[in-house]
Scaffold this motif. Sequence first.
Motif, PDB file in Angstrom:
ATOM      1  N   MET A 176       0.843  -1.086  -0.381  1.00 30.86           N
ATOM      2  CA  MET A 176       0.172  -0.320  -0.466  1.00 30.86           C
ATOM      3  C   MET A 176       1.016   1.370   0.036  1.00 30.86           C
ATOM      4  O   MET A 176       0.884   2.150  -1.050  1.00 30.86           O
ATOM      5  CB  MET A 176      -1.181   0.147   0.985  1.00 30.86           C
ATOM      6  CG  MET A 176      -2.267   1.195   1.188  1.00 30.86           C
ATOM      7  SD  MET A 176      -2.521   1.192   2.705  1.00 30.86           S
ATOM      8  CE  MET A 176      -3.788  -0.519   1.646  1.00 30.86           C
ATOM      9  N   ASP A 177       1.924   1.370   0.856  1.00 28.69           N
ATOM     10  CA  ASP A 177       2.898   2.306   0.771  1.00 28.69           C
ATOM     11  C   ASP A 177       3.056   2.634  -0.396  1.00 28.69           C
ATOM     12  O   ASP A 177       3.634   3.544  -0.802  1.00 28.69           O
ATOM     13  CB  ASP A 177       4.232   2.164   1.587  1.00 28.69           C
ATOM     14  CG  ASP A 177       3.281   1.919   3.423  1.00 28.69           C
ATOM     15  OD1 ASP A 177       4.170   1.389   3.580  1.00 28.69           O
ATOM     16  OD2 ASP A 177       2.474   2.939   3.593  1.00 28.69           O
ATOM     17  N   MET A 178       3.908   1.555  -1.182  1.00 23.56           N
ATOM     18  CA  MET A 178       4.560   2.153  -2.502  1.00 23.56           C
ATOM     19  C   MET A 178       3.502   2.175  -3.284  1.00 23.56           C
ATOM     20  O   MET A 178       3.864   2.940  -4.798  1.00 23.56           O
ATOM     21  CB  MET A 178       4.571   0.213  -3.004  1.00 23.56           C
ATOM     22  CG  MET A 178       6.205  -0.354  -2.648  1.00 23.56           C
ATOM     23  SD  MET A 178       6.322  -1.813  -3.206  1.00 23.56           S
ATOM     24  CE  MET A 178       7.596  -2.509  -2.116  1.00 23.56           C
ATOM     25  N   LYS A 210       6.747   8.671  -2.050  1.00 20.51           N
ATOM     26  CA  LYS A 210       6.991  10.631  -2.285  1.00 20.51           C
ATOM     27  C   LYS A 210       8.361  10.058  -1.678  1.00 20.51           C
ATOM     28  O   LYS A 210       9.158   9.771  -0.808  1.00 20.51           O
ATOM     29  CB  LYS A 210       6.460  11.411  -1.618  1.00 20.51           C
ATOM     30  CG  LYS A 210       4.852  11.553  -1.469  1.00 20.51           C
ATOM     31  CD  LYS A 210       3.809  12.405  -0.673  1.00 20.51           C
ATOM     32  CE  LYS A 210       2.886  12.698  -0.849  1.00 20.51           C
ATOM     33  NZ  LYS A 210       2.198  12.795  -2.229  1.00 20.51           N
ATOM     34  N   ALA A 211       9.431  10.968  -2.763  1.00 22.52           N
ATOM     35  CA  ALA A 211      10.460  11.388  -2.584  1.00 22.52           C
ATOM     36  C   ALA A 211      11.469  12.724  -2.743  1.00 22.52           C
ATOM     37  O   ALA A 211      10.361  13.199  -3.730  1.00 22.52           O
ATOM     38  CB  ALA A 211      11.258  10.551  -3.901  1.00 22.52           C
ATOM     39  N   VAL A 212      12.166  12.897  -2.402  1.00 24.39           N
ATOM     40  CA  VAL A 212      13.088  14.776  -1.978  1.00 24.39           C
ATOM     41  C   VAL A 212      14.274  14.225  -2.882  1.00 24.39           C
ATOM     42  O   VAL A 212      14.722  13.824  -2.599  1.00 24.39           O
ATOM     43  CB  VAL A 212      12.784  15.110  -0.684  1.00 24.39           C
ATOM     44  CG1 VAL A 212      13.805  15.630  -0.532  1.00 24.39           C
ATOM     45  CG2 VAL A 212      11.511  15.688  -0.189  1.00 24.39           C
ATOM     46  N   ASP A 213      15.001  15.146  -3.508  1.00 21.91           N
ATOM     47  CA  ASP A 213      16.209  14.985  -4.140  1.00 21.91           C
ATOM     48  C   ASP A 213      16.786  16.354  -3.861  1.00 21.91           C
ATOM     49  O   ASP A 213      16.826  17.422  -4.136  1.00 21.91           O
ATOM     50  CB  ASP A 213      16.170  14.679  -5.352  1.00 21.91           C
ATOM     51  CG  ASP A 213      17.358  14.522  -6.303  1.00 21.91           C
ATOM     52  OD1 ASP A 213      18.186  14.806  -5.599  1.00 21.91           O
ATOM     53  OD2 ASP A 213      17.563  13.988  -7.852  1.00 21.91           O
ATOM     54  N   PRO A 228       8.649  14.294   9.683  1.00 29.20           N
ATOM     55  CA  PRO A 228       9.360  13.794  10.146  1.00 29.20           C
ATOM     56  C   PRO A 228       8.710  11.944   9.984  1.00 29.20           C
ATOM     57  O   PRO A 228       7.738  12.065  10.761  1.00 29.20           O
ATOM     58  CB  PRO A 228      10.319  13.556  10.895  1.00 29.20           C
ATOM     59  CG  PRO A 228       9.858  15.239  11.327  1.00 29.20           C
ATOM     60  CD  PRO A 228       8.779  15.425  11.218  1.00 29.20           C
ATOM     61  N   ALA A 229       9.665  11.302   9.327  1.00 30.56           N
ATOM     62  CA  ALA A 229       8.713  10.192   9.468  1.00 30.56           C
ATOM     63  C   ALA A 229       7.795   9.949   8.605  1.00 30.56           C
ATOM     64  O   ALA A 229       7.171   8.578   7.794  1.00 30.56           O
ATOM     65  CB  ALA A 229       8.497   9.240   9.954  1.00 30.56           C
ATOM     66  N   GLU A 230       7.494  10.637   7.728  1.00 29.65           N
ATOM     67  CA  GLU A 230       6.386  10.887   6.104  1.00 29.65           C
ATOM     68  C   GLU A 230       7.088  10.467   4.424  1.00 29.65           C
ATOM     69  O   GLU A 230       6.191   9.531   3.939  1.00 29.65           O
ATOM     70  CB  GLU A 230       5.367  12.183   6.233  1.00 29.65           C
ATOM     71  CG  GLU A 230       4.601  12.325   7.144  1.00 29.65           C
ATOM     72  CD  GLU A 230       4.029  13.746   6.843  1.00 29.65           C
ATOM     73  OE1 GLU A 230       3.032  13.488   7.660  1.00 29.65           O
ATOM     74  OE2 GLU A 230       4.108  14.616   5.767  1.00 29.65           O
ATOM     75  N   HIS A 264      16.932  13.905  10.555  1.00 28.20           N
ATOM     76  CA  HIS A 264      15.881  14.925  10.691  1.00 28.20           C
ATOM     77  C   HIS A 264      13.978  14.428  10.031  1.00 28.20           C
ATOM     78  O   HIS A 264      13.806  14.217  11.093  1.00 28.20           O
ATOM     79  CB  HIS A 264      15.962  15.736  10.634  1.00 28.20           C
ATOM     80  CG  HIS A 264      14.643  16.769  11.185  1.00 28.20           C
ATOM     81  ND1 HIS A 264      14.292  16.949  11.819  1.00 28.20           N
ATOM     82  CD2 HIS A 264      13.771  17.242  10.074  1.00 28.20           C
ATOM     83  CE1 HIS A 264      13.069  17.761  11.762  1.00 28.20           C
ATOM     84  NE2 HIS A 264      12.962  18.624  10.833  1.00 28.20           N
ATOM     85  N   LEU A 265      14.446  14.184   8.398  1.00 24.86           N
ATOM     86  CA  LEU A 265      13.479  13.558   7.746  1.00 24.86           C
ATOM     87  C   LEU A 265      12.944  12.214   8.188  1.00 24.86           C
ATOM     88  O   LEU A 265      11.910  11.488   8.360  1.00 24.86           O
ATOM     89  CB  LEU A 265      14.064  14.090   6.477  1.00 24.86           C
ATOM     90  CG  LEU A 265      13.755  14.968   5.943  1.00 24.86           C
ATOM     91  CD1 LEU A 265      14.047  15.481   4.772  1.00 24.86           C
ATOM     92  CD2 LEU A 265      12.672  16.231   6.396  1.00 24.86           C
ATOM     93  N   ARG A 266      13.573  11.517   8.679  1.00 22.37           N
ATOM     94  CA  ARG A 266      13.911  10.545   8.956  1.00 22.37           C
ATOM     95  C   ARG A 266      13.161   9.264   7.502  1.00 22.37           C
ATOM     96  O   ARG A 266      11.838   8.699   7.894  1.00 22.37           O
ATOM     97  CB  ARG A 266      13.270   9.347  10.219  1.00 22.37           C
ATOM     98  CG  ARG A 266      13.222   9.804  11.207  1.00 22.37           C
ATOM     99  CD  ARG A 266      13.793   9.783  12.809  1.00 22.37           C
ATOM    100  NE  ARG A 266      12.166   9.177  12.589  1.00 22.37           N
ATOM    101  CZ  ARG A 266      11.251  10.596  13.586  1.00 22.37           C
ATOM    102  NH1 ARG A 266      11.773  11.307  13.976  1.00 22.37           N
ATOM    103  NH2 ARG A 266       9.562   9.759  13.514  1.00 22.37           N
TER     104      ARG A 266
END
Length: 402
Positions: free
Chosen positions: A4-6, A10-13, A76-78, A119-121
């Motif tokens: 479900m997560d897949m 969401k990604a950050v570069d 964090p953790a999202e 921090h972002l985990r």
Amino acid sequence: MSLMDMANMKAVDLFCGAGGISTGLASAGFEIVAGIDIEAKFLASFKHNFPETLALNENVLDFSPAEFGKRIGIEPAELTLLAGGPPCQGFSKNVPRKYRYLEDPKNLLVKRFLDYCEHLRPKLVLMENVAEMKNGFGGQYTSEVVHRLEAAGYSVTHAVLNAADYGVPQRRRRAFFLADREGVALRVPHPTHLPSKSALPLTGEQGHVSVWDAIGDLPPVRHGEGQAVTNYATAPFSAYQKLVRNAGGSVKNHVARPLQPTQYERLASIGPGQGHADLPKHLQVKGGYSGAYGRLTKDMVAPTITRWVFHPGSGRFGHPVDVRTLTIREIARIQGFPDSFEFVGSFTQQAGQLGNAVPPLLAQRVVEDLLRQLAAQSASSTSVRRSNEIFSSSAGNLKLIA
């Protein structure tokens, strides 16, 4: 990571540059939430190709991870994946060894990347750097990367990967650090391409992609010529061309940089596969790179693309047929960019964007392999859980019968 997560990845570069990693992640199914880079000229191509993504022209050393998280709207953790290729001049073999030292400020960006991870985990971490970073300075940076990520709750694997082994038509060795916060012991992604085609019947992998398999369908141009938009010269005749081509039948950025008269004379005096050592004596230069004024051959895998790819004296960047250096589109093909990606800026700026980029196809195939590992682990865990539930139910029924 659950299936479900897949479905909502969401990604950050960080250090996104023109968007090499982001392009690969998008092809693998990720939504690119944000990209950040200090170089505005490189970020221009990122903005052009990711118009819906937040593009920040900031120095991460002056932009705290907490401030960054608030700016992009991620708690964090999202985040599913945090990716980045911290600038690597302090590790590069192009810098003489006597000028490399452990606490070079150019190397601090690796540590800053780890600050953002802590921090972002994110669930997953992908960090890319030059191959020398992995073992440089006695492996101290590798030890710090692994230690800090493991202390933050990640399992970590790292390896030097060759882009050619993953379908990129270029010998480009880079260190990759891959981390997972879900408790999965990640393995190094399996290569999809092999140097020798003799093993294909047994393994199923393809052979390395050659220069001509990558660029042979693009039209011939003379140096200093080309059009803003041009049609393909032929139908695709390789799997690679089919993979990267535009559906509309036209392509951009296929313009050749003009050569100085002496530069043209040098390239015109040698054939494919030859280089500076084969030049007539009166055309040779003193010093320079070993591959200076080299011309590619059709059947070779290209050498590493650098930011100096626009200059014939900087390496083996001469076209295998035309007397000229490579166009931006040909460089992009060799770097694993799809033809839909359009570069903006001057020719030298675009060359710099490409030389510093992570090959998108390499990033895509590495991440797709990781996702397959996570999916397999999720499916295995679900199977074990269901087996336990069935066993518990059966045990309860046996007690009732007794």
